[in-house]
Motif scaffolding. Structure first.
Motif, PDB file in Angstrom:
ATOM      1  N   VAL A 102       0.840  -1.204   0.000  1.00  0.00           N
ATOM      2  CA  VAL A 102       0.000   0.000   0.000  1.00  0.00           C
ATOM      3  C   VAL A 102       0.875   1.254   0.000  1.00  0.00           C
ATOM      4  O   VAL A 102       0.630   2.205  -0.758  1.00  0.00           O
ATOM      5  CB  VAL A 102      -0.958  -0.003   1.207  1.00  0.00           C
ATOM      6  CG1 VAL A 102      -1.671   1.350   1.345  1.00  0.00           C
ATOM      7  CG2 VAL A 102      -1.987  -1.126   1.072  1.00  0.00           C
ATOM      8  N   GLU A 103       1.915   1.263   0.832  1.00  0.00           N
ATOM      9  CA  GLU A 103       2.817   2.420   0.888  1.00  0.00           C
ATOM     10  C   GLU A 103       3.470   2.674  -0.460  1.00  0.00           C
ATOM     11  O   GLU A 103       3.609   3.829  -0.898  1.00  0.00           O
ATOM     12  CB  GLU A 103       3.893   2.183   1.959  1.00  0.00           C
ATOM     13  CG  GLU A 103       3.381   2.264   3.383  1.00  0.00           C
ATOM     14  CD  GLU A 103       4.427   1.843   4.401  1.00  0.00           C
ATOM     15  OE1 GLU A 103       5.512   1.390   3.978  1.00  0.00           O
ATOM     16  OE2 GLU A 103       4.160   1.962   5.610  1.00  0.00           O
ATOM     17  N   TRP A 104       3.873   1.606  -1.136  1.00  0.00           N
ATOM     18  CA  TRP A 104       4.511   1.737  -2.455  1.00  0.00           C
ATOM     19  C   TRP A 104       3.549   2.348  -3.466  1.00  0.00           C
ATOM     20  O   TRP A 104       3.916   3.205  -4.256  1.00  0.00           O
ATOM     21  CB  TRP A 104       5.005   0.371  -2.925  1.00  0.00           C
ATOM     22  CG  TRP A 104       5.969   0.417  -4.077  1.00  0.00           C
ATOM     23  CD1 TRP A 104       6.783   1.448  -4.436  1.00  0.00           C
ATOM     24  CD2 TRP A 104       6.230  -0.637  -4.993  1.00  0.00           C
ATOM     25  NE1 TRP A 104       7.534   1.107  -5.532  1.00  0.00           N
ATOM     26  CE2 TRP A 104       7.225  -0.166  -5.897  1.00  0.00           C
ATOM     27  CE3 TRP A 104       5.743  -1.936  -5.142  1.00  0.00           C
ATOM     28  CZ2 TRP A 104       7.729  -0.954  -6.941  1.00  0.00           C
ATOM     29  CZ3 TRP A 104       6.244  -2.714  -6.171  1.00  0.00           C
ATOM     30  CH2 TRP A 104       7.220  -2.238  -7.066  1.00  0.00           C
ATOM     31  N   MET A 105       2.293   1.910  -3.432  1.00  0.00           N
ATOM     32  CA  MET A 105       1.292   2.471  -4.331  1.00  0.00           C
ATOM     33  C   MET A 105       1.078   3.961  -4.064  1.00  0.00           C
ATOM     34  O   MET A 105       1.009   4.777  -4.988  1.00  0.00           O
ATOM     35  CB  MET A 105      -0.028   1.716  -4.178  1.00  0.00           C
ATOM     36  CG  MET A 105       0.018   0.279  -4.650  1.00  0.00           C
ATOM     37  SD  MET A 105      -1.565  -0.566  -4.445  1.00  0.00           S
ATOM     38  CE  MET A 105      -2.555   0.251  -5.711  1.00  0.00           C
ATOM     39  N   LEU A 106       0.994   4.324  -2.785  1.00  0.00           N
ATOM     40  CA  LEU A 106       0.780   5.723  -2.427  1.00  0.00           C
ATOM     41  C   LEU A 106       1.960   6.595  -2.856  1.00  0.00           C
ATOM     42  O   LEU A 106       1.790   7.758  -3.239  1.00  0.00           O
ATOM     43  CB  LEU A 106       0.548   5.854  -0.919  1.00  0.00           C
ATOM     44  CG  LEU A 106      -0.734   5.191  -0.383  1.00  0.00           C
ATOM     45  CD1 LEU A 106      -0.744   5.228   1.139  1.00  0.00           C
ATOM     46  CD2 LEU A 106      -1.980   5.861  -0.945  1.00  0.00           C
ATOM     47  N   GLU A 107       3.160   6.038  -2.799  1.00  0.00           N
ATOM     48  CA  GLU A 107       4.355   6.778  -3.211  1.00  0.00           C
ATOM     49  C   GLU A 107       4.459   6.888  -4.735  1.00  0.00           C
ATOM     50  O   GLU A 107       4.969   7.885  -5.260  1.00  0.00           O
ATOM     51  CB  GLU A 107       5.615   6.077  -2.686  1.00  0.00           C
ATOM     52  CG  GLU A 107       5.777   6.115  -1.182  1.00  0.00           C
ATOM     53  CD  GLU A 107       6.842   5.140  -0.692  1.00  0.00           C
ATOM     54  OE1 GLU A 107       7.459   4.453  -1.561  1.00  0.00           O
ATOM     55  OE2 GLU A 107       7.061   5.045   0.530  1.00  0.00           O
ATOM     56  N   THR A 108       3.965   5.879  -5.434  1.00  0.00           N
ATOM     57  CA  THR A 108       4.176   5.774  -6.874  1.00  0.00           C
ATOM     58  C   THR A 108       3.097   6.462  -7.696  1.00  0.00           C
ATOM     59  O   THR A 108       3.389   7.101  -8.715  1.00  0.00           O
ATOM     60  CB  THR A 108       4.237   4.283  -7.287  1.00  0.00           C
ATOM     61  OG1 THR A 108       5.269   3.634  -6.541  1.00  0.00           O
ATOM     62  CG2 THR A 108       4.514   4.128  -8.776  1.00  0.00           C
ATOM     63  N   LEU A 109       1.854   6.356  -7.277  1.00  0.00           N
ATOM     64  CA  LEU A 109       0.733   6.862  -8.065  1.00  0.00           C
ATOM     65  C   LEU A 109       0.464   8.334  -7.752  1.00  0.00           C
ATOM     66  O   LEU A 109       0.628   8.762  -6.603  1.00  0.00           O
ATOM     67  CB  LEU A 109      -0.515   6.028  -7.784  1.00  0.00           C
ATOM     68  CG  LEU A 109      -0.403   4.527  -8.135  1.00  0.00           C
ATOM     69  CD1 LEU A 109      -1.614   3.771  -7.607  1.00  0.00           C
ATOM     70  CD2 LEU A 109      -0.256   4.330  -9.639  1.00  0.00           C
ATOM     71  N   PRO A 110       0.028   9.099  -8.745  1.00  0.00           N
ATOM     72  CA  PRO A 110      -0.251  10.523  -8.518  1.00  0.00           C
ATOM     73  C   PRO A 110      -1.413  10.730  -7.559  1.00  0.00           C
ATOM     74  O   PRO A 110      -2.532  10.267  -7.794  1.00  0.00           O
ATOM     75  CB  PRO A 110      -0.585  11.045  -9.920  1.00  0.00           C
ATOM     76  CG  PRO A 110      -0.979   9.836 -10.712  1.00  0.00           C
ATOM     77  CD  PRO A 110      -0.202   8.697 -10.150  1.00  0.00           C
TER      78      PRO A 110
END
Length: 281
Positions: A102-110
């Motif tokens: 989840v953290e990776w998605m939040l960091e990666t997606l606008p």
């Protein structure tokens, strides 16, 4: 022992748990979760006698734990991304490595775009609910083949006061006609030959359908990737949680299906295990 103090009850629990070679700290966790107490509350009440009903319940809880039931199922909830989520034996217990996904998605997606996200195999709803809580402007769909799991996930979304659309169906079937920007999935990925090295409590209590997968744990990745490749409107990003030995195999499946992908990358978790993959199509 009749109506022990909280300290005496904890000491009794620790001895019982130690005899079964389990985590002694779970005795205190179970007590605090049942009572809704903090560690400070416990310290302040160490020498207080336990009410009879609390002592009876605590004995039942410790016996169940010693018999192999996970502590989260005993109290009926687990923690994920700062949320208390309901869990039952129809859902997996959320794991820390999934928080890292989840953290990776939040960091990666606008963050500011109004993305449409589909969480496939949502279980307790942990990923979907965490994403919606952190990014209220994203539209979240969450699906699972298990009606029982969806019932739990819906209750969790209501408790967290987030708007997630839940769907019942197999893999991408519930979402294949939607225009989805991002797909995320933490599917069953454990190979049957790994059963012997797994924790007994997981094997006996967590849902088998959410744990094990054929083809050395790869069948659901292969099926999802093949299905997404046939979408008229493909997502622009795919995120997977994977088993620690599956990176090369899943990347190969993605590369074969999406030859023109802009990026396919893996990421290690905090224990230095390769546990996540992101494909930018």
């Amino acid at each position: 022992m009749t109506n022990p103090t909280y300290y005496e009850a904890l000491k009794w629990a620790s001895l019982c748990i130690e005899e079964h070679k389990l985590e002694v700290e779970s005795g205190q966790w179970l007590l605090l979760e049942r009572l809704g107490w903090s560690t400070t509350d416990l310290l302040m009440n160490y020498q207080t006698k336990m009410p009879k009903n609390e002592w009876q319940q605590y004995q039942i809880d410790i016996q169940q734990f010693c018999d192999g039931m996970p502590a989260q199922y005993i109290v009926g909830h687990a923690y994920f991304f700062g949320m208390q989520l309901k869990v039952t034996e129809a859902t997996l217990i959320p794991r820390p490595e999934t928080e890292e996904l989840v953290e990776w998605m939040l960091e990666t997606l606008p963050a500011n775009e109004k993305l449409i996200i589909a969480d496939i195999g949502t279980g307790s709803g942990a990923i979907a609910i965490a994403l919606k809580q952190q990014r209220p402007n994203w539209q979240i769909f969450a699906s699972d083949i298990s009606k029982e799991a969806i019932t739990v996930a819906e209750k969790n979304a209501q408790a967290q006061q987030v708007d997630v659309t839940f769907l019942i169906g197999d893999l991408t079937e519930p979402i294949h006609e939607l225009k989805v920007d991002v797909i995320v999935s933490n599917p069953p990925y454990i190979a049957e030959n790994e059963r012997d090295v797994m924790d007994k409590s997981v094997i006996e209590h967590e849902p088998q359908v959410a744990l094990f997968a054929a083809e050395n744990g790869l069948i659901l990745y292969r099926r999802m990737i093949e299905e997404v490749a046939r979408f008229t409107q493909k997502p622009r990003d795919i995120f997977f949680e994977i088993g620690y030995q599956q990176e090369n195999a899943v990347i190969k499946l993605l590369t074969n299906a999406f030859e023109n992908a802009e990026l396919i990358e893996g990421k290690k978790d905090s224990f230095d295990n390769q546990r996540m993959i992101h494909a930018k199509l």
